[in-house]
Scaffold this active site. Structure first.
Site, PDB file in Angstrom:
ATOM      1  N   CYS A   1      60.446  43.251  72.117  1.00 56.28           N
ATOM      2  CA  CYS A   1      60.265  41.879  72.595  1.00 56.28           C
ATOM      3  C   CYS A   1      61.314  40.904  72.086  1.00 56.28           C
ATOM      4  O   CYS A   1      61.712  39.977  72.808  1.00 56.28           O
ATOM      5  CB  CYS A   1      58.858  41.381  72.259  1.00 56.28           C
ATOM      6  SG  CYS A   1      58.288  41.756  70.604  1.00 56.28           S
TER       7      CYS A   1
ATOM      8  N   ARG B   1      58.522  53.348  64.263  1.00 57.74           N
ATOM      9  CA  ARG B   1      57.410  52.790  63.507  1.00 57.74           C
ATOM     10  C   ARG B   1      57.054  53.719  62.358  1.00 57.74           C
ATOM     11  O   ARG B   1      57.064  54.944  62.514  1.00 57.74           O
ATOM     12  CB  ARG B   1      56.184  52.569  64.408  1.00 57.74           C
ATOM     13  CG  ARG B   1      56.427  51.534  65.485  1.00 57.74           C
ATOM     14  CD  ARG B   1      55.222  51.290  66.362  1.00 57.74           C
ATOM     15  NE  ARG B   1      55.564  50.381  67.460  1.00 57.74           N
ATOM     16  CZ  ARG B   1      54.738  50.049  68.437  1.00 57.74           C
ATOM     17  NH1 ARG B   1      53.510  50.550  68.465  1.00 57.74           N
ATOM     18  NH2 ARG B   1      55.120  49.218  69.382  1.00 57.74           N
TER      19      ARG B   1
ATOM     20  N   GLN C   1      59.586  53.233  74.679  1.00 56.22           N
ATOM     21  CA  GLN C   1      58.585  52.487  75.434  1.00 56.22           C
ATOM     22  C   GLN C   1      59.161  52.051  76.778  1.00 56.22           C
ATOM     23  O   GLN C   1      60.326  51.655  76.857  1.00 56.22           O
ATOM     24  CB  GLN C   1      58.155  51.232  74.672  1.00 56.22           C
ATOM     25  CG  GLN C   1      57.221  51.484  73.505  1.00 56.22           C
ATOM     26  CD  GLN C   1      56.792  50.167  72.873  1.00 56.22           C
ATOM     27  OE1 GLN C   1      57.622  49.362  72.487  1.00 56.22           O
ATOM     28  NE2 GLN C   1      55.502  49.950  72.769  1.00 56.22           N
TER      29      GLN C   1
ATOM     30  N   ASP D   1      59.096  49.308  78.267  1.00 59.48           N
ATOM     31  CA  ASP D   1      58.729  47.965  77.835  1.00 59.48           C
ATOM     32  C   ASP D   1      59.267  46.913  78.786  1.00 59.48           C
ATOM     33  O   ASP D   1      60.444  46.966  79.180  1.00 59.48           O
ATOM     34  CB  ASP D   1      59.317  47.728  76.444  1.00 59.48           C
ATOM     35  CG  ASP D   1      58.391  46.929  75.560  1.00 59.48           C
ATOM     36  OD1 ASP D   1      57.398  46.412  76.063  1.00 59.48           O
ATOM     37  OD2 ASP D   1      58.685  46.839  74.349  1.00 59.48           O
TER      38      ASP D   1
ATOM     39  N   HIS E   1      59.021  42.447  79.584  1.00 56.13           N
ATOM     40  CA  HIS E   1      58.511  41.135  79.210  1.00 56.13           C
ATOM     41  C   HIS E   1      58.746  40.177  80.371  1.00 56.13           C
ATOM     42  O   HIS E   1      59.848  40.118  80.914  1.00 56.13           O
ATOM     43  CB  HIS E   1      59.173  40.643  77.933  1.00 56.13           C
ATOM     44  CG  HIS E   1      58.828  41.493  76.752  1.00 56.13           C
ATOM     45  ND1 HIS E   1      59.558  42.616  76.405  1.00 56.13           N
ATOM     46  CD2 HIS E   1      57.788  41.426  75.871  1.00 56.13           C
ATOM     47  CE1 HIS E   1      58.992  43.191  75.354  1.00 56.13           C
ATOM     48  NE2 HIS E   1      57.929  42.480  75.010  1.00 56.13           N
TER      49      HIS E   1
ATOM     50  N   LYS F   1      45.009  41.280  74.651  1.00 60.47           N
ATOM     51  CA  LYS F   1      45.607  42.269  75.550  1.00 60.47           C
ATOM     52  C   LYS F   1      44.547  42.985  76.372  1.00 60.47           C
ATOM     53  O   LYS F   1      43.376  43.040  76.000  1.00 60.47           O
ATOM     54  CB  LYS F   1      46.422  43.286  74.759  1.00 60.47           C
ATOM     55  CG  LYS F   1      45.628  44.020  73.684  1.00 60.47           C
ATOM     56  CD  LYS F   1      46.493  44.996  72.893  1.00 60.47           C
ATOM     57  CE  LYS F   1      45.686  45.672  71.791  1.00 60.47           C
ATOM     58  NZ  LYS F   1      46.429  46.766  71.134  1.00 60.47           N
TER      59      LYS F   1
ATOM     60  N   HIS G   1      53.802  40.588  77.560  1.00 56.09           N
ATOM     61  CA  HIS G   1      54.329  41.865  77.079  1.00 56.09           C
ATOM     62  C   HIS G   1      53.561  42.948  77.831  1.00 56.09           C
ATOM     63  O   HIS G   1      52.327  42.899  77.872  1.00 56.09           O
ATOM     64  CB  HIS G   1      54.078  42.063  75.587  1.00 56.09           C
ATOM     65  CG  HIS G   1      54.485  40.928  74.710  1.00 56.09           C
ATOM     66  ND1 HIS G   1      55.454  41.051  73.743  1.00 56.09           N
ATOM     67  CD2 HIS G   1      54.030  39.638  74.634  1.00 56.09           C
ATOM     68  CE1 HIS G   1      55.575  39.896  73.095  1.00 56.09           C
ATOM     69  NE2 HIS G   1      54.716  39.023  73.621  1.00 56.09           N
TER      70      HIS G   1
END
Length: 640
Positions: free
Chosen positions: A332, A361, A379, A381, A383, A463, A509
């Site tokens: 992000c 992570r 990911q 991912d 946004h 979420k 997100h």
């Protein structure tokens, strides 16, 4: 004494009556099925005394909470059996987990499979003794004295950390455990259980602490439920993506390279490449811009975002020229930097940035599990930066996107709304309420069912979690949609509104597959490694019957390659039955078997993975079948 029931009705009871007495008053059949009660919204034991005007509900075997109580009670039953058989063992904690329970033990000698069998038999004996289970509250100081004398140091540590004046103990015969409860009223009600495995686990999940032995088990109210679950576990073993990943030569995780860091082999690399290309195309169709961000970013950005204070323990850090950098656990912040790179008008929004971003992570070693839980992963991912009046449409579009993708793979799924954590969160409660409402409004606008998962939101926003149901009924967390008013505030993001003034955008997100690596693990288990033709890393394998037909097989191989088909050839001097068996072990969807007849007639014969055969096909017609299966992303093996 008046007791109020959930339907508003009332029943009269004698003073000092219990939940069980109330159940008997309602009906004998209810009393037989009763497991626990809910008194004024608190779950309690059946022998809990009632008071005038209490509001009660009887929990029976059909209630989810009842199953959790049964399993927690079975964990105590197991601990009692362990101490009877191995009195030198120290007991620690035994919580309920999904579909079962575990208990951690401190014992120098490792438990064996034979030990589990002995413990199970002892559990059955204790069950047959039908020992009453009773609750008792004592002062913390008294409990500490008691467990200190019994050399139960783990219980003493727990009590001291609780920092409360009183604690509750549960007793069943010669066994006493520290526990909040509630529990089954007697050991005789615990009948259908199975101990499953032993694993290592650090005390309180801290690698600096002593490693304990964790025994996992499951418990059910009926033999049929237990048998069904054990059958599902057997099926799950056959589908285990770690075993199939090795068998199908998809990936490897080597201790020499580091636990939790998967390495994709050529076939697994191809599977992942096909999946990622599919993702890129689907995102571009929906108006997303492809972006890329760096793997590491300055610590100052992670401080500004709140990750440094709220997520630091899950991150890796490094230093360059005396400056601390954080290795990104999510994408992000780079996307925020991309947004800040330009001035934006209200007409520009929404902006949708998509990245197949590699993240890292710090997962504890005890939770690492094949591709499902790793330390390095990618990911899908994205946004979305939008105006508040665009929120409903954007969230709805994401929900539609998820459904389209999951339908392609044949997944059913459920929705859960995860709300504000009690402690670790940024921003005001009012902002969180607005964000949560936006998510719920989108679900309700689509007519979608959902459950609430209190307190499980990210630290920056609530979420929607979307869990997939695989071929054998297991749920997997994949897609997520997070609504965030807080990071735009922290990074001072803005756009110029219709009024010429600065306004704050909202940030969504979202991931569709989630971790690509984890989704691949789920796909392997869902399809048991037998992937649909369109995504299979090897779609066709060509094999010759005779040496004379090898050249024709080679020609077909080149033509399939030119047509964009993922094809392998097996021209070894082996019996055709051996070659076919090997290809079936590799779960290749289509096998082209070439002999003299096919060569002489310029045809192909295709053997499908399920054993069906398609003989004497025109080659161009076969190419059309393959292309149809790929273009439609069909789950079928053949298209007529």
């Amino acid at each position: 004494m008046n007791i109020t029931l959930p339907d508003g009705g009332k029943i009269e009871l004698e003073d000092n009556s219990t939940i069980l007495d109330a159940a008997k008053k309602i009906s004998n059949s209810l009393a037989k099925k009763a497991v626990a009660g809910v008194v004024n919204d608190k779950i309690v034991d059946l022998n809990t005394a009632l008071h005038n005007e209490d509001n009660i509900k009887i929990l029976t075997e059909s209630d989810k909470e009842a199953l959790e109580i049964l399993r927690h009670s079975t964990a105590h039953l197991m601990a009692q059996a362990v101490l009877r058989l191995y009195p030198e063992t120290k007991v620690t904690i035994g919580p309920v987990v999904e579909n079962g329970f575990y208990y951690d033990f401190d014992r120098d000698t490792p438990f064996t499979v034979e030990d589990l069998e002995k413990i199970e038999k002892e559990m059955a004996k204790i069950s047959a003794e039908n020992i009453a289970v009773t609750r008792k509250e004592i002062s913390s100081s008294e409990a500490i004295d008691r467990f200190t004398k019994e050399d139960e140091k783990y219980k003493v540590e727990i009590i001291k950390d609780l920092g409360v004046d009183t604690v509750s103990l549960y007793e069943q015969g010669d066994f006493t455990d520290l526990c909040r409860g509630p529990h089954i009223s007697s050991t005789g009600k615990i009948k259908h259980f199975k101990l499953l495995s032993v694993a290592g686990a650090y005390w309180r999940g801290d690698e600096k602490n002593k490693q304990l032995q964790r025994i996992y088990g499951t418990s059910w109210f009926s033999k049929k439920e237990l048998d069904d679950y054990l059958n599902m576990l057997e099926e799950a073993k056959k589908r285990d993506h770690r075993r199939l990943g090795k068998q199908l030569k998809l990936f490897t995780i080597e201790e020499d390279a580091g636990a939790g860091f998967p390495i994709y082999l050529p076939r697994g690399g191809m599977l992942r490449a096909v999946l990622e290309q599919f993702e890129r195309e689907e995102h571009i169709k929906r108006g997303y811009d492809i972006v890329y961000g760096p793997t590491i970013l300055k610590k100052d950005l992670w401080v500004c975002s709140g990750h440094y204070d709220n997520y630091k323990e899950n991150m890796y850090f490094t230093e360059i020229d005396g400056v601390e950098f954080g290795i990104k656990p999510m994408n992000c912040l780079s996307h925020i930097m991309i947004y800040k790179n330009d001035l934006h008008s209200y007409r520009d929004l929404p902006l949708r940035y998509f990245e197949l971003g590699s993240v890292h992570r710090h997962e504890k070693s005890g939770v690492l599990h094949g591709l499902m839980r790793v330390r390095a992963f990618t990911q899908d991912d994205a946004h979305i930066f939008c105006r508040q009046d665009q929120l409903l449409e954007e969230i709805t579009n994401i929900l539609d996107f998820v459904k389209t993708v999951m339908d392609i793979f044949g997944f059913e799924f459920i929705h859960t709304v995860s709300t504000r954590p009690e402690e670790k969160f940024i921003g005001s409660v009012e902002v969180w309420d607005t964000a949560t409402k936006a998510l719920i409004d989108a679900l309700e606008d689509k007519g979608l069912k959902y459950t609430i998962n209190e307190g499980d939101g990210a630290f920056y926003g609530p979420k929607i979690d979307i869990k997939l149901k695989d071929a054998i009924g297991r749920l997997w967390q994949c897609a997520t949609i997070q609504c965030d008013f807080n990071l735009p505030e922290r990074f001072d993001l803005s756009y110029i509104g219709q009024d010429g003034e600065k306004h704050r955008p909202v940030m969504l997100h979202r991931v569709i597959l989630g971790s690509v690596d984890r989704f691949l693990g789920v796909l392997i288990e869902h399809f048991a490694g037998a992937f649909p033709v369109w995504i299979s890393p090897v779609q066709v394998k060509i094999m010759n019957i005779t040496d004379e037909s090898a050249e024709y097989a080679e020609t077909l191989y080149r033509k399939l390659k030119q047509a964009g088909i993922r094809v392998e050839k097996d021209l070894r001097n082996e019996k055709i039955g051996y070659k076919i068996r090997e290809a079936q072990m590799e779960k290749v969807p289509h096998m082209i078997v070439v002999g003299n007849n096919e060569m002489n007639e310029n045809k192909v014969s295709v053997r499908l993975r399920n054993g069906e055969t398609k003989n004497n096909l025109d080659f161009s017609a076969y190419i059309s079948v393959l292309q149809s299966l790929v273009d439609s992303k069909s789950l079928e093996l053949w298209a007529e």
